[in-house]
Write an enzyme that holds these catalytic residues in place. Structure first.
Site, PDB file in Angstrom:
ATOM      1  N   HIS A 216       7.270  -7.633  -2.367  1.00 15.04           N
ATOM      2  CA  HIS A 216       7.084  -6.942  -1.092  1.00 15.04           C
ATOM      3  C   HIS A 216       8.153  -7.380  -0.093  1.00 15.04           C
ATOM      4  O   HIS A 216       8.112  -6.975   1.078  1.00 15.04           O
ATOM      5  CB  HIS A 216       5.700  -7.249  -0.503  1.00 15.04           C
ATOM      6  CG  HIS A 216       4.567  -6.513  -1.150  1.00 15.04           C
ATOM      7  ND1 HIS A 216       4.677  -5.212  -1.610  1.00 15.04           N
ATOM      8  CD2 HIS A 216       3.278  -6.879  -1.385  1.00 15.04           C
ATOM      9  CE1 HIS A 216       3.525  -4.822  -2.113  1.00 15.04           C
ATOM     10  NE2 HIS A 216       2.657  -5.807  -2.002  1.00 15.04           N
TER      11      HIS A 216
ATOM     12  N   ARG B   7       6.038   5.418   0.921  1.00 16.84           N
ATOM     13  CA  ARG B   7       4.975   6.396   1.159  1.00 16.84           C
ATOM     14  C   ARG B   7       4.982   6.760   2.636  1.00 16.84           C
ATOM     15  O   ARG B   7       5.413   5.965   3.473  1.00 16.84           O
ATOM     16  CB  ARG B   7       3.635   5.762   0.763  1.00 16.84           C
ATOM     17  CG  ARG B   7       2.426   6.672   0.777  1.00 16.84           C
ATOM     18  CD  ARG B   7       1.195   5.851   0.389  1.00 16.84           C
ATOM     19  NE  ARG B   7       0.021   6.684   0.126  1.00 16.84           N
ATOM     20  CZ  ARG B   7      -1.181   6.210  -0.170  1.00 16.84           C
ATOM     21  NH1 ARG B   7      -1.368   4.886  -0.260  1.00 16.84           N
ATOM     22  NH2 ARG B   7      -2.197   7.026  -0.395  1.00 16.84           N
TER      23      ARG B   7
ATOM     24  N   SER C 167      -4.237   3.398   4.346  1.00 17.09           N
ATOM     25  CA  SER C 167      -4.592   2.664   3.135  1.00 17.09           C
ATOM     26  C   SER C 167      -4.632   1.160   3.400  1.00 17.09           C
ATOM     27  O   SER C 167      -5.534   0.453   2.922  1.00 17.09           O
ATOM     28  CB  SER C 167      -3.574   2.985   2.031  1.00 17.09           C
ATOM     29  OG  SER C 167      -3.950   2.379   0.816  1.00 17.09           O
TER      30      SER C 167
ATOM     31  N   LYS D  30       0.803  -1.224   0.000  1.00 17.06           N
ATOM     32  CA  LYS D  30       0.000   0.000   0.000  1.00 17.06           C
ATOM     33  C   LYS D  30       0.838   1.278   0.000  1.00 17.06           C
ATOM     34  O   LYS D  30       0.455   2.287   0.597  1.00 17.06           O
ATOM     35  CB  LYS D  30      -0.992   0.013   1.178  1.00 17.06           C
ATOM     36  CG  LYS D  30      -1.944  -1.177   1.201  1.00 17.06           C
ATOM     37  CD  LYS D  30      -2.657  -1.365  -0.128  1.00 17.06           C
ATOM     38  CE  LYS D  30      -3.596  -0.219  -0.453  1.00 17.06           C
ATOM     39  NZ  LYS D  30      -4.250  -0.394  -1.783  1.00 17.06           N
TER      40      LYS D  30
ATOM     41  N   THR E 162       0.823  -0.616  -7.221  1.00 13.58           N
ATOM     42  CA  THR E 162       0.069  -0.688  -8.473  1.00 13.58           C
ATOM     43  C   THR E 162       0.512   0.410  -9.436  1.00 13.58           C
ATOM     44  O   THR E 162       0.682   0.174 -10.641  1.00 13.58           O
ATOM     45  CB  THR E 162      -1.438  -0.565  -8.193  1.00 13.58           C
ATOM     46  OG1 THR E 162      -1.824  -1.520  -7.197  1.00 13.58           O
ATOM     47  CG2 THR E 162      -2.249  -0.799  -9.463  1.00 13.58           C
ATOM     48  N   TRP E 163       0.694   1.591  -8.910  1.00 11.96           N
ATOM     49  CA  TRP E 163       1.098   2.733  -9.726  1.00 11.96           C
ATOM     50  C   TRP E 163       2.482   2.535 -10.320  1.00 11.96           C
ATOM     51  O   TRP E 163       2.710   2.785 -11.507  1.00 11.96           O
ATOM     52  CB  TRP E 163       1.049   4.003  -8.884  1.00 11.96           C
ATOM     53  CG  TRP E 163       1.045   5.280  -9.662  1.00 11.96           C
ATOM     54  CD1 TRP E 163       0.829   5.426 -11.013  1.00 11.96           C
ATOM     55  CD2 TRP E 163       1.252   6.588  -9.147  1.00 11.96           C
ATOM     56  NE1 TRP E 163       0.899   6.756 -11.363  1.00 11.96           N
ATOM     57  CE2 TRP E 163       1.148   7.494 -10.235  1.00 11.96           C
ATOM     58  CE3 TRP E 163       1.500   7.102  -7.881  1.00 11.96           C
ATOM     59  CZ2 TRP E 163       1.303   8.869 -10.078  1.00 11.96           C
ATOM     60  CZ3 TRP E 163       1.648   8.466  -7.720  1.00 11.96           C
ATOM     61  CH2 TRP E 163       1.558   9.343  -8.813  1.00 11.96           C
TER      62      TRP E 163
ATOM     63  N   ARG F  15      -8.410   3.329  -4.263  1.00 19.30           N
ATOM     64  CA  ARG F  15      -9.341   3.910  -3.304  1.00 19.30           C
ATOM     65  C   ARG F  15      -9.442   5.420  -3.516  1.00 19.30           C
ATOM     66  O   ARG F  15     -10.362   5.913  -4.118  1.00 19.30           O
ATOM     67  CB  ARG F  15      -8.918   3.580  -1.861  1.00 19.30           C
ATOM     68  CG  ARG F  15      -9.973   3.917  -0.818  1.00 19.30           C
ATOM     69  CD  ARG F  15      -9.554   3.446   0.564  1.00 19.30           C
ATOM     70  NE  ARG F  15      -8.411   4.173   1.067  1.00 19.30           N
ATOM     71  CZ  ARG F  15      -8.487   5.306   1.767  1.00 19.30           C
ATOM     72  NH1 ARG F  15      -9.673   5.842   2.015  1.00 19.30           N
ATOM     73  NH2 ARG F  15      -7.400   5.914   2.191  1.00 19.30           N
ATOM     74  N   LYS F  16      -8.445   6.175  -3.037  1.00 21.28           N
ATOM     75  CA  LYS F  16      -8.456   7.629  -3.212  1.00 21.28           C
ATOM     76  C   LYS F  16      -7.254   8.123  -4.003  1.00 21.28           C
ATOM     77  O   LYS F  16      -7.357   9.062  -4.774  1.00 21.28           O
ATOM     78  CB  LYS F  16      -8.499   8.332  -1.851  1.00 21.28           C
ATOM     79  CG  LYS F  16      -9.833   8.254  -1.138  1.00 21.28           C
ATOM     80  CD  LYS F  16      -9.828   9.141   0.106  1.00 21.28           C
ATOM     81  CE  LYS F  16     -11.188   9.190   0.765  1.00 21.28           C
ATOM     82  NZ  LYS F  16     -11.187  10.081   1.964  1.00 21.28           N
ATOM     83  N   GLY F  17      -6.096   7.512  -3.762  1.00 19.80           N
ATOM     84  CA  GLY F  17      -4.897   7.936  -4.469  1.00 19.80           C
ATOM     85  C   GLY F  17      -4.462   9.340  -4.122  1.00 19.80           C
ATOM     86  O   GLY F  17      -3.950  10.053  -4.984  1.00 19.80           O
TER      87      GLY F  17
END
Length: 313
Positions: free
Chosen positions: A128, A150, A158, A64, A68-69, A270-272
């Protein structure tokens, strides 16, 4: 004199903690990190059987933090490159997680679904796992590692949302936060995970990027990733193609697709945003994260300023 049973009790390791996060299976502690037993087995297989190639690209991350990005961006950078020949699939047809397989699942897991020898170069893999879990030959192979991280506050929020939505659980935010701070989360402790890659940046062909930098200056950081990979690419096209809105809409258009982990693809979007922690965490919680960062990262040159304070403004 001690009886055999008494002696056994003395030397037996304590049972693993029953963390609230272990709703999808118990974790065991290996080399300081918490993973499912099958991931530890996969780690041994990776170290024994994975021979990194000079052209290999490893996308590493704590859960998280932008996994994905980063998969989408790297795939797009390579596909639009004028300097690297590749046959990577288009994201119109596949989710980013289908484009880039996990080393510890699809390639070296208990039931691997992909043959590593049939993947065209440059091979792009995701993990991971902490850096210390990967083969030592990675350092001398010429392979390139991109690590995305992050802010811990947004990472926690997240991850908490994902677990509650995925498993239908109701882990209270305080219980989940307490475990996160203790490192009792999947792939945790977070702070140790980040530190390993931070200390290996540059000299071990590791590019260290933050989610916040990508959000704040996408073109500049896509160019930075492309340069690291030796690519001449269409930066603006990559940024547009991999915007949060485009990736989320593409996922919705695919329908009820399910990842190998059992996660619906649309749950990865979700929100990003940066700073969502302010809607969930108290200032006392934030202070606790700051104190842990100061303690864990002391003397490394790493601190929460690496996130440009964007999550606390």
């Amino acid at each position: 004199m001690d009886t055999p049973q008494q002696h056994e009790d003395v030397i037996s390791p304590p049972p693993p903690p029953q963390a609230k996060w272990w709703v999808d299976g118990q974790r065991i502690r290996h080399k300081g990190f918490w993973f499912k037993p099958e991931f530890i087995t996969a780690t041994e297989a990776i170290r024994a059987h994975y021979t990194p190639l000079p052209s290999d690209i490893i996308l590493a991350s704590f859960p998280k933090t932008g996994t994905t990005w980063l998969k989408a961006l790297t795939s797009s950078i390579l596909r639009h490159s004028s300097t690297i020949h590749n046959n990577h699939d288009h994201m119109d047809n596949l989710n980013p997680h289908e484009l880039v397989p996990f080393l510890e699942i699809e390639l070296f897991g208990e039931t691997p679904s992909k043959d590593i020898t049939k993947i065209t170069s440059p091979r792009v893999f995701n993990t991971h796992l902490p850096l210390s879990f990967l083969p030592d030959t990675l350092k001398t192979s010429g392979s390139k590692v991109i690590y995305i991280t992050r802010h811990p506050a947004d990472t926690f929020v997240s991850l908490w949302h994902l677990y509650n939505n995925k498993f239908g659980t109701e882990i209270s935010i305080q219980e989940a936060f307490d475990d996160f701070c203790k490192g009792l989360v999947p792939a945790g402790p977070y702070f140790d995970h980040v530190l390993e890659f931070w200390e290996a940046r540059d000299q071990d062909r590791v590019l260290f990027v933050t989610y916040e930098d990508l959000k704040g200056k996408p073109e500049e950081n896509v160019k930075r990733i492309a340069d690291f990979l030796g690519c001449e690419t269409m930066v603006e096209k990559v940024v547009e193609e991999c915007s949060f809105e485009n990736l989320r809409n593409a996922s919705k258009e695919r329908g009820e697709g399910v990842h190998w982990s059992g996660t619906k693809y649309d749950m990865f979007f979700r929100k990003g945003v940066v700073g969502d922690w302010k809607n969930h965490l108290t200032q006392e919680m934030m202070k606790e994260l700051e104190d842990i960062a100061d303690m864990k990262w002391s003397g490394s040159g790493l601190d929460l300023n690496i996130f440009n304070n964007s999550a606390s403004q």
